[in-house]
Write an enzyme that holds these catalytic residues in place. Structure first.
Site, PDB file in Angstrom:
ATOM      1  N   GLU A  58     -11.375  -0.693  -4.306  1.00 38.17           N
ATOM      2  CA  GLU A  58     -10.782  -0.153  -3.086  1.00 38.17           C
ATOM      3  C   GLU A  58      -9.511   0.581  -3.488  1.00 38.17           C
ATOM      4  O   GLU A  58      -9.151   0.647  -4.662  1.00 38.17           O
ATOM      5  CB  GLU A  58     -10.467  -1.271  -2.082  1.00 38.17           C
ATOM      6  CG  GLU A  58      -9.379  -2.237  -2.515  1.00 38.17           C
ATOM      7  CD  GLU A  58      -9.079  -3.307  -1.473  1.00 38.17           C
ATOM      8  OE1 GLU A  58      -9.908  -3.523  -0.578  1.00 38.17           O
ATOM      9  OE2 GLU A  58      -7.989  -3.917  -1.559  1.00 38.17           O
ATOM     10  N   ASP A  99       0.832  -1.206   0.000  1.00 37.22           N
ATOM     11  CA  ASP A  99       0.000   0.000   0.000  1.00 37.22           C
ATOM     12  C   ASP A  99       0.868   1.258   0.000  1.00 37.22           C
ATOM     13  O   ASP A  99       0.715   2.146   0.846  1.00 37.22           O
ATOM     14  CB  ASP A  99      -0.934   0.027   1.214  1.00 37.22           C
ATOM     15  CG  ASP A  99      -1.847  -1.177   1.306  1.00 37.22           C
ATOM     16  OD1 ASP A  99      -2.030  -1.869   0.282  1.00 37.22           O
ATOM     17  OD2 ASP A  99      -2.381  -1.441   2.405  1.00 37.22           O
TER      18      ASP A  99
END
Length: 752
Positions: free
Chosen positions: A228, A50
């Site tokens: 997402e 991430d």
């Protein structure tokens, strides 16, 4: 206390020194082009997921990651990580954002902190992040968005004491996925925070003037069951919502990938290149990045950054399909950070012109200046001469800065197509001038008094000008990045807080013919200047890499009666019929994924070498209702535990093209998929097969179409070289409501 503005002006006055007259102008020598090799985080970590990136005012590029063990065992869970680099090649690990003893008090002592998003807001660094458990809400996984601030990108970080976006109960005893924050400071003067995930969809909320609390009611921008990891950039009058789809963390069968939609409003609706909304049940999204058959799979959860030449890059995590897990603790995916060039072709972002993730050395992002300028200390070596002196940033993290109190000019000529960028604190009017020849010039001016950004092109008596207002959040007393790019007969200038697709203001002017030239760059006004770069503007890639194209048809099955020789039924069903030009296949509660292996399959041996398999499928799955997991399409099968499946499938309220893989990993069945689309009641599906020339490994790439003419190519899965997979058709996933999949034909083509 002395007001900030007075301290700022006093600081400038204290360090202004007289400099010698400008030296004769010379031409810059080209610098060696650095390269980078994925994964860029490999020198200091085994996993770094991430990722988020920002260039600090100190000139370093800072790279952040989610809470994970940094290394193979033994390694403790770090509560979000920080590393930095000058050049995107050599990285230094700095530590974690939080320690166990200083967890934010409004979160639990077992909460995870995921998916940091880093920005520069009102003179400080703000990190937005996911909190998985909060003290105020009952029950586990009450996701929320938190924020912490710091004076430097390395910290120290101070949590703001409560959620930016609070947990959102579903009303059914659990919580929507309030995860994966991403800030956009837009040119309309407002700040927006995007957040959310598969359970609930992506949403956007306006933030208050501090950027630390949500205000008003959020707006949903994607369907609940698809996306997402959002990231939004403002470009050419559009807001581009980019986001990841599919499971992030399925080990060696992870099909995570990145898609985009765009809108003229930060609130959407966001539609893809065919005009299909990301809110539709038959969900849209233009593919930005997908796995291509090399070592990298599960490519996603990204940041978009711009280097100093103006070239965009996508920074994301991926999984090495041959090393998908950390050795310990068990079940943690190994997701290092990668970077690749991001191109804009026909108005849409795409990684490496559609080539996908790289596993060979690539040109590194441009981070250093030409013309002899030391970007981190621009007044240190005489690369600019004039009313220009060395100073120190006493109110921030800039370190060595330059102080401008009049006019300073580079001692070397800039390229004809040039990009000038600098972090600027403008006490008064500040201008960047390029291509000056007599009265002719291209000038970009920030005017704090008028609160405007202006680009002016002057040639003879002709003057072209564009002016944009500066939003109320802009302050000349804080650092703002100004970029001026001259290329292809046009000047574009942008002011931005974070340099991450945000915009305080942007202006653009088409240049009069003959105005550009290789001449010095001149800075003028009263300002502090840092991170000054003058480089040749990037050359955009404007053509996509070639996609597979069908050649001669080598086999056709029209389902006119008896099947042609070569077909074999596995677990045949009497309900499936052939005749009158169609294969009618009623959907049943059967499957071939998992341990059950109850679904019938129609299979045949494909030709050797490169080929494309194609079918026309009629399957009306409706929209919006839950019909898990009715589907039909193409299948590639080694055996019941090693297969690929491309189909039109109902996934909760969505309808998607799913290209999945099942494998047996040391006795455990693994399933994961790439998600594409959009779908329609009639679909054309393709699988392109080739083999790796070095290893003989089978490679299969998906494609889908709603008209049989316009194809969307997707991800690539692989199967071992020592196998002989079959190709064929399947249907199943559920008998309610009663539904029939109808195949009009099946074809095999050579490839042109």
């Amino acid at each position: 206390m002395i007001p900030v503005r007075r301290r700022f002006l006093a600081g400038i006055a204290a360090v202004v020194l007289a400099l010698p007259a400008a030296a004769p102008v010379a031409t810059a020598e080209p610098a060696a082009d650095p390269v980078t090799q994925n994964p860029i985080s490999g020198s200091f970590s085994d996993t770094y997921a991430d990722p988020a990136v920002i260039r600090g005012k100190d000139g370093y590029w800072y790279l952040y990651a989610t809470s994970d063990p940094l290394h193979e065992a033994p390694s403790e869970f770090g509560l979000m990580h920080i590393a930095r680099s000058r050049d995107f090649t050599d990285w230094e690990y700095l530590g974690t954002v939080f320690e166990e003893g200083d967890r934010p008090a409004w979160t639990t002592n077992t909460s995870f902190y995921w998916a940091p998003d880093i920005r520069y807001v009102d003179g400080q660094y703000v990190m937005y992040y996911t909190v998985t458990d909060t003290v105020a809400e009952a029950g586990p996984w009450n996701y929320a968005i938190g924020a912490a601030t710091a004076p430097t990108p390395a910290g120290p970080w101070t949590d703001t004491g409560g959620p930016v976006v609070a947990p959102r109960p579903t009303g059914n005893g659990d919580y929507f996925n309030t995860i994966d924050p991403a800030l956009l400071s837009a040119s309309d003067g407002k700040r927006y925070l995007y957040f959310g995930g598969f359970h609930g969809g992506l949403w956007v909320t306006e933030l208050d003037e501090t950027g630390l609390r949500a205000v008003g009611s959020p707006t949903q921008v994607t369907i609940a069951d698809r996306y997402e990891g959002s990231f939004v950039v403002e470009r050419d009058g559009w807001y581009y919502l980019t986001a990841s789809s599919a499971n992030c963390c399925a080990g060696p069968v992870t099909g995570y990938s990145v898609y985009a939609g765009r809108s003229t409003s930060p609130l959407g609706p966001f539609v893809d290149h065919e005009g299909v909304s990301m809110l539709d049940s038959r969900v849209g999204g233009t593919q930005v990045l997908a796995q291509n058959g090399n070592r990298w799979i599960g490519v996603g959860h990204h940041t978009i950054v711009t280097d100093v030449s103006g070239q965009d890059h996508i920074v994301y995590h991926a999984i090495d399909r041959d090393d998908a897990w950390l050795d310990a603790p068990g079940g943690v995916n190994e997701r290092p950070t990668l970077v690749d060039r991001l191109d804009w072709i026909d108005g849409w972002p795409v990684a490496r012109a559609g080539a996908g993730p790289s596993d060979t050395p690539q040109p590194a992002p441009v981070t250093a200046s030409s013309l002899g300028i030391d970007a981190s200390a621009p007044a240190s070596n005489g690369a600019l001469r004039g009313d220009w002196s060395a100073g120190t940033d006493s109110n921030g993290d800039g370190g060595a800065v330059a102080v401008l109190s009049g006019e300073a000019r580079t001692t070397r000529n800039a390229p004809r197509d040039v990009r000038v960028e600098a972090d600027v604190r403008a006490a008064g009017t500040f201008s960047v001038e390029v291509a000056r020849s007599g009265r002719n010039a291209i000038t970009v001016t920030v005017d704090p008094a008028a609160r405007t950004l202006t680009a002016t092109a002057t040639r003879g008596g002709r003057v072209e000008r564009d002016t944009a207002p500066l939003p109320s959040r802009w302050s000349g007393e804080e650092w703002t990045a100004l970029a001026v790019e001259v290329r292809d007969g046009r000047v574009v200038a942008r002011l931005a807080e974070s340099r991450l697709g945000d915009a305080d203001a942007e202006v653009a002017v088409d240049l009069p013919r003959g105005l550009t030239g290789s001449r010095p760059v001149t800075l003028s006004g009263t300002a502090q200047v840092d991170n000054l770069t003058v480089v040749e503007a990037h050359e955009p890639v404007t053509e996509r890499v070639d996609e597979p194209r069908t050649g001669r048809t080598v086999f056709t099955e029209n389902f006119g009666g008896d099947l042609r020789p070569g077909w074999e039924w596995l677990r045949p069903s009497s309900s499936v019929t052939v005749g009158d030009g169609v294969l009618n296949w009623p959907l049943a509660s059967v499957d071939v994924v998992g341990a059950g292996n109850t679904g019938p399959l129609l299979l045949r041996t494909p030709p050797e070498g490169e080929w494309i398999a194609e079918t026309k499928l009629n399957l009306d799955l409706g929209s919006g209702t839950i019909r898990n997991y009715q589907q039909a399409g193409l299948i590639v099968r080694v055996d019941d535990d090693n297969l690929l499946r491309l189909g039109d499938v109902a996934i909760w309220g969505s309808r998607q093209v799913e290209f999945g893989k099942e494998l047996n990993e040391n006795g455990a069945l693994r399933w994961g998929a790439h998600l594409g689309g959009p779908v329609a009641s009639t679909m054309w599906l393709r699988i392109h097969h080739t083999t790796d020339p070095e290893t003989g490994e089978h490679q299969y790439r998906s494609a889908s179409s709603r008209d049989g003419e316009t194809w969307r190519w997707g991800a690539t899965w692989t199967l071992p070289a020592d196998t002989s997979p079959s190709i064929g058709l399947y249907a199943g996933g559920g008998a309610t409501p009663a539904t029939v999949a109808t195949f009009d034909w099946f074809r095999l083509y050579e490839v042109r």
